[in-house]
Write a protein that holds these residues in place. Structure first.
Motif, PDB file in Angstrom:
ATOM      1  N   LEU A  18     -33.276  -4.820  22.581  1.00  0.00           N
ATOM      2  CA  LEU A  18     -32.352  -3.806  22.078  1.00  0.00           C
ATOM      3  C   LEU A  18     -31.046  -4.434  21.604  1.00  0.00           C
ATOM      4  N   SER A  19     -30.500  -5.346  22.399  1.00  0.00           N
ATOM      5  CA  SER A  19     -29.244  -6.001  22.016  1.00  0.00           C
ATOM      6  C   SER A  19     -29.409  -6.779  20.725  1.00  0.00           C
ATOM      7  N   TRP A  20     -30.528  -7.483  20.613  1.00  0.00           N
ATOM      8  CA  TRP A  20     -30.811  -8.274  19.404  1.00  0.00           C
ATOM      9  C   TRP A  20     -30.897  -7.372  18.175  1.00  0.00           C
ATOM     10  N   PHE A  21     -31.652  -6.289  18.259  1.00  0.00           N
ATOM     11  CA  PHE A  21     -31.778  -5.361  17.144  1.00  0.00           C
ATOM     12  C   PHE A  21     -30.435  -4.726  16.801  1.00  0.00           C
ATOM     13  N   LEU A  22     -29.677  -4.358  17.822  1.00  0.00           N
ATOM     14  CA  LEU A  22     -28.365  -3.737  17.637  1.00  0.00           C
ATOM     15  C   LEU A  22     -27.457  -4.602  16.772  1.00  0.00           C
ATOM     16  N   GLU A  23     -27.561  -5.910  16.931  1.00  0.00           N
ATOM     17  CA  GLU A  23     -26.654  -6.828  16.258  1.00  0.00           C
ATOM     18  C   GLU A  23     -26.999  -7.068  14.786  1.00  0.00           C
ATOM     19  N   PHE A  24     -28.056  -6.441  14.296  1.00  0.00           N
ATOM     20  CA  PHE A  24     -28.405  -6.525  12.875  1.00  0.00           C
ATOM     21  C   PHE A  24     -28.090  -5.241  12.114  1.00  0.00           C
ATOM     22  N   ILE A  25     -27.634  -4.200  12.816  1.00  0.00           N
ATOM     23  CA  ILE A  25     -27.493  -2.885  12.191  1.00  0.00           C
ATOM     24  C   ILE A  25     -26.054  -2.613  11.792  1.00  0.00           C
ATOM     25  N   PRO A  26     -25.819  -2.103  10.585  1.00  0.00           N
ATOM     26  CA  PRO A  26     -24.465  -1.677  10.198  1.00  0.00           C
ATOM     27  C   PRO A  26     -23.982  -0.540  11.100  1.00  0.00           C
ATOM     28  N   THR A  27     -22.678  -0.450  11.296  1.00  0.00           N
ATOM     29  CA  THR A  27     -22.099   0.535  12.211  1.00  0.00           C
ATOM     30  C   THR A  27     -22.526   1.959  11.880  1.00  0.00           C
ATOM     31  N   SER A  28     -22.576   2.293  10.602  1.00  0.00           N
ATOM     32  CA  SER A  28     -22.860   3.667  10.201  1.00  0.00           C
ATOM     33  C   SER A  28     -24.280   4.111  10.535  1.00  0.00           C
ATOM     34  N   HIS A  29     -25.202   3.161  10.744  1.00  0.00           N
ATOM     35  CA  HIS A  29     -26.601   3.497  11.015  1.00  0.00           C
ATOM     36  C   HIS A  29     -26.994   3.254  12.470  1.00  0.00           C
ATOM     37  N   ARG A  30     -26.070   2.765  13.275  1.00  0.00           N
ATOM     38  CA  ARG A  30     -26.428   2.220  14.580  1.00  0.00           C
ATOM     39  C   ARG A  30     -27.103   3.229  15.504  1.00  0.00           C
ATOM     40  N   GLY A  31     -26.494   4.406  15.662  1.00  0.00           N
ATOM     41  CA  GLY A  31     -27.028   5.395  16.592  1.00  0.00           C
ATOM     42  C   GLY A  31     -28.431   5.835  16.228  1.00  0.00           C
ATOM     43  N   LYS A  32     -28.636   6.175  14.963  1.00  0.00           N
ATOM     44  CA  LYS A  32     -29.928   6.684  14.514  1.00  0.00           C
ATOM     45  C   LYS A  32     -31.044   5.671  14.738  1.00  0.00           C
ATOM     46  N   TRP A  33     -30.820   4.420  14.329  1.00  0.00           N
ATOM     47  CA  TRP A  33     -31.892   3.435  14.417  1.00  0.00           C
ATOM     48  C   TRP A  33     -32.124   2.945  15.836  1.00  0.00           C
ATOM     49  N   MET A  34     -31.091   2.980  16.682  1.00  0.00           N
ATOM     50  CA  MET A  34     -31.298   2.621  18.085  1.00  0.00           C
ATOM     51  C   MET A  34     -32.119   3.682  18.801  1.00  0.00           C
ATOM     52  N   VAL A  35     -32.051   4.919  18.350  1.00  0.00           N
ATOM     53  CA  VAL A  35     -32.925   5.966  18.892  1.00  0.00           C
ATOM     54  C   VAL A  35     -34.348   5.773  18.372  1.00  0.00           C
ATOM     55  N   ILE A  36     -34.466   5.480  17.093  1.00  0.00           N
ATOM     56  CA  ILE A  36     -35.789   5.335  16.492  1.00  0.00           C
ATOM     57  C   ILE A  36     -36.588   4.206  17.154  1.00  0.00           C
ATOM     58  N   ILE A  37     -35.915   3.118  17.521  1.00  0.00           N
ATOM     59  CA  ILE A  37     -36.637   2.019  18.158  1.00  0.00           C
ATOM     60  C   ILE A  37     -37.244   2.459  19.485  1.00  0.00           C
ATOM     61  N   SER A  38     -36.640   3.457  20.130  1.00  0.00           N
ATOM     62  CA  SER A  38     -37.162   3.937  21.405  1.00  0.00           C
ATOM     63  C   SER A  38     -38.493   4.651  21.249  1.00  0.00           C
ATOM     64  N   ILE A  39     -38.822   5.065  20.029  1.00  0.00           N
ATOM     65  CA  ILE A  39     -40.109   5.708  19.792  1.00  0.00           C
ATOM     66  C   ILE A  39     -41.256   4.743  20.105  1.00  0.00           C
ATOM     67  N   PHE A  40     -41.012   3.446  19.941  1.00  0.00           N
ATOM     68  CA  PHE A  40     -42.046   2.464  20.267  1.00  0.00           C
ATOM     69  C   PHE A  40     -42.443   2.548  21.738  1.00  0.00           C
ATOM     70  N   TRP A  41     -41.480   2.859  22.602  1.00  0.00           N
ATOM     71  CA  TRP A  41     -41.783   3.012  24.035  1.00  0.00           C
ATOM     72  C   TRP A  41     -42.744   4.187  24.229  1.00  0.00           C
ATOM     73  N   THR A  42     -42.435   5.309  23.605  1.00  0.00           N
ATOM     74  CA  THR A  42     -43.290   6.489  23.729  1.00  0.00           C
ATOM     75  C   THR A  42     -44.689   6.213  23.187  1.00  0.00           C
ATOM     76  N   ILE A  43     -44.760   5.531  22.041  1.00  0.00           N
ATOM     77  CA  ILE A  43     -46.066   5.188  21.471  1.00  0.00           C
ATOM     78  C   ILE A  43     -46.837   4.282  22.430  1.00  0.00           C
ATOM     79  N   GLY A  44     -46.126   3.368  23.082  1.00  0.00           N
ATOM     80  CA  GLY A  44     -46.770   2.478  24.046  1.00  0.00           C
ATOM     81  C   GLY A  44     -47.372   3.225  25.219  1.00  0.00           C
TER      82      GLY A  44
END
Length: 426
Positions: A134-160
């Protein structure tokens, strides 16, 4: 005429390249890390009952299989945080994935209960580094998109979780629990196959003074996203900011598998709700709203309800709980500067694993003795205390740039002003 010397910050570079194909690839790798972690945790729900039947274990021994995983995660969360912050995100990925995949696969060949407990604890130790993804992914995202995409990555947990329940449903009746353990280790091995393609975090590289390497990664990001970097030279700050606010049997087993699939479907609405509100309302209000709603959905279960109503209430409670957890996973790494981001998020994750260790023991004890009402009341109290703590958090990170180090904001502003003043006026 004096030559003009332009500079730009990492946040300006990320804003310029935007969120494109490059971040999409980073999302897939980091998301697959979470997918693998969800599988290894979900497997406990299926292997525990099968092993209990095979080796005639007691309820306490079955619960211990889950608790040791969370105990390992507690230690691993802090250890991998330190490793990531001191030696790099990529080296942490390699080490923890080798341990998780190796111990997970060897679990399938456990000759007895003690060896299985040891290997699952080792798997937990490797899984403790999930926050590094999560920290690694966070550090590639522009500030304006951070919240949305950090939530979207959590979908992988649900799929798992849904994938593992489906895999167990198929594998267990035909083969056995050993095959399930072996097959569940495959996703972790796949992370090793693509390890050489994983870029280091440019924020980490800037922090360590490797600005040239960071610039090369930014150039690749711009190329893949078909964008242009700002003109000039990348700069990083290594000064101290004291003014910034950071800180059973197979028949019953199949029934359980179907139930698990149904339950974890409730996570998807929670994740979608998080996507909608996390940037609009902020991290603290989002967590508060969703956890209060989870509390409201659980409250009627203190009294006996019909099966249909109970299912609906549990669906809603899990949906909002998952949404809260997702936002918390965003909030924690945002609080810390790059120099200690993985360590800080690791400590927070480690504290959370204490709940993972205690919950199986407490829940089994209460439900096996038919104290369902007391179990619900306990969860309600924990939620109430958590909401109070959220309201007392002094920081809101929504819309704020990530800090790269603990630095004096006045000095940072002075440095920018100096660079601006050095540009000759026309």
């Amino acid at each position: 005429m004096e030559s003009e010397r332009l500079v730009y910050t990492l946040d300006e570079a990320l804003a310029a390249v935007g969120f494109g194909k490059f971040q999409g690839l980073v999302l897939v790798y980091a998301g697959f890390g979470w997918f693998s972690e969800a599988i290894e945790i979900m497997i406990l729900s299926f292997v525990g009952p099968a092993v209990k039947l095979k080796w005639a274990l007691s309820s306490s021994e079955e619960s211990l299989l889950s608790s040791v995983v969370f105990a390992g995660m507690l230690i691993g969360a802090y250890s991998w945080g330190l490793t990531s912050d001191n030696y790099g995100r990529r080296k942490a990925f390699l080490s923890m994935t080798v341990i998780t995949s190796g111990a997970g696969f060897l679990s399938a060949f456990s000759p007895n209960y003690i060896s299985l407990v040891f290997l699952r604890c080792l798997v937990g130790f490797g899984l403790g580094g999930g926050h590094v993804f999560l920290s690694w992914f966070l550090e590639f995202i522009p500030t304006s998109h951070r919240g949305k995409w950090m939530v979207i990555i959590s979908i992988f947990w649900t799929i798992g979780t849904i994938f593992e329940a489906s895999l167990a449903w198929i594998v267990m009746p035909i083969l056995n629990w050993r095959w399930l353990l072996a097959l569940s280790a495959v996703p972790s091995f796949s992370l090793l196959l693509f390890y050489r393609l994983v870029p280091e975090s440019p924020r980490y590289l800037c922090l360590k003074g490797r600005t040239v390497h960071a610039h090369q990664i930014l150039e690749k990001m711009a190329l893949v996203n078909q964008k242009d970097l700002p003109p000039g030279m990348l700069i990083s700050y290594e000064i101290i900011d004291v003014d910034e606010e950071y800180p059973s049997e197979y028949t019953s087993f199949l029934s359980v598998a179907r139930e698990k699939i149904s339950i974890f479907r409730s996570e998807l609405p929670g994740l979608l709700l998080s996507v909608v509100i996390v940037d609009r309302f902020g991290r603290k209000p989002a967590m508060t709203i969703m956890f209060i709603l989870a509390w409201v959905f659980l409250l009627p279960l203190v009294f006996s309800q019909s099966a249909i109503l109970t299912t609906g209430l549990l669906f809603g409670a899990r949906m909002f709980s998952m949404g809260t957890f997702t936002v918390a996973c965003i909030y924690a790494p945002e609080l810390y500067p790059t120099s200690v981001r993985s360590t800080g998020a690791g400590v927070a994750s480690a504290i959370g694993r204490i709940g993972g260790m205690v919950c199986p023991l407490v829940a089994v004890a209460l439900t096996s003795s038919c104290h369902l009402k007391e179990a619900i009341i306990l969860f309600e109290v924990v939620i109430a205390v958590t909401v109070t703590c959220i309201l007392l958090f002094p920081f809101e990170t929504s819309g704020r740039e990530l800090s790269d180090s603990i630095a004096v904001s006045d000095s940072k502003q002075a440095l920018l002003a100096e660079n601006s003043s050095s540009t000759p006026s026309p």
